[in-house]
Scaffold this motif. Sequence first.
Motif, mmCIF file in Angstrom:
data_model
loop_
_atom_site.group_PDB
_atom_site.id
_atom_site.type_symbol
_atom_site.label_atom_id
_atom_site.label_comp_id
_atom_site.label_asym_id
_atom_site.label_seq_id
_atom_site.Cartn_x
_atom_site.Cartn_y
_atom_site.Cartn_z
ATOM 1 N N GLU A 1 0.812 -1.218 0.000
ATOM 2 C CA GLU A 1 0.000 0.000 0.000
ATOM 3 C C GLU A 1 0.847 1.271 0.000
ATOM 4 O OE1 GLU A 1 -2.955 -0.186 3.076
ATOM 5 O OE2 GLU A 1 -3.715 -2.111 2.347
ATOM 6 N N SER B 1 -3.526 0.522 -7.688
ATOM 7 C CA SER B 1 -4.374 0.010 -6.618
ATOM 8 C C SER B 1 -3.686 -1.127 -5.870
ATOM 9 C CB SER B 1 -5.697 -0.509 -7.197
ATOM 10 O OG SER B 1 -6.511 -1.013 -6.157
ATOM 11 N N ARG C 1 -6.047 -2.876 -3.968
ATOM 12 C CA ARG C 1 -7.300 -3.554 -3.632
ATOM 13 C C ARG C 1 -7.641 -4.590 -4.706
ATOM 14 N NH1 ARG C 1 -12.109 -0.310 -2.220
ATOM 15 N NH2 ARG C 1 -12.362 -0.438 -4.461
#
Length: 86
Positions: free
Chosen positions: A37, A68, A70
Motif C-alpha cells: 500500500e 491500486s 485492492r
Amino acid sequence: MKTNQKLIGIIGLGYVGLPLAIAFSQKRKVIGFDINEERISELKKGKDRTLEVSRKELQDSKNNLTFSSREIDLDSVNIFIVTVPT
C-alpha cells in the motif's frame, strides 16, 4: 466504429512491472496492482522510489494508468500480466 478495448492489469509494480504498465498505458487502459500500500500511495503521488520511471512518465500516464492495492479493483481486468519475483 466501436472499439472493445481490453483492460490490462499489471500485477507487481517493481522494476519490471512499473515500466511495463507505463508502456502499455500509452495505448491502453491499465491497472497497476501491488500489495504494498505504501508503494501504491507513492506512485499515486508521482514518486517512484526505484527510479525506474520518471515523475514526468508517471504524470503523462495518469489518464490511462491507475494504481491500486485492492483486489476488487482487478474484477474488470481482461488481461493479466504477472511481474512478481519468482
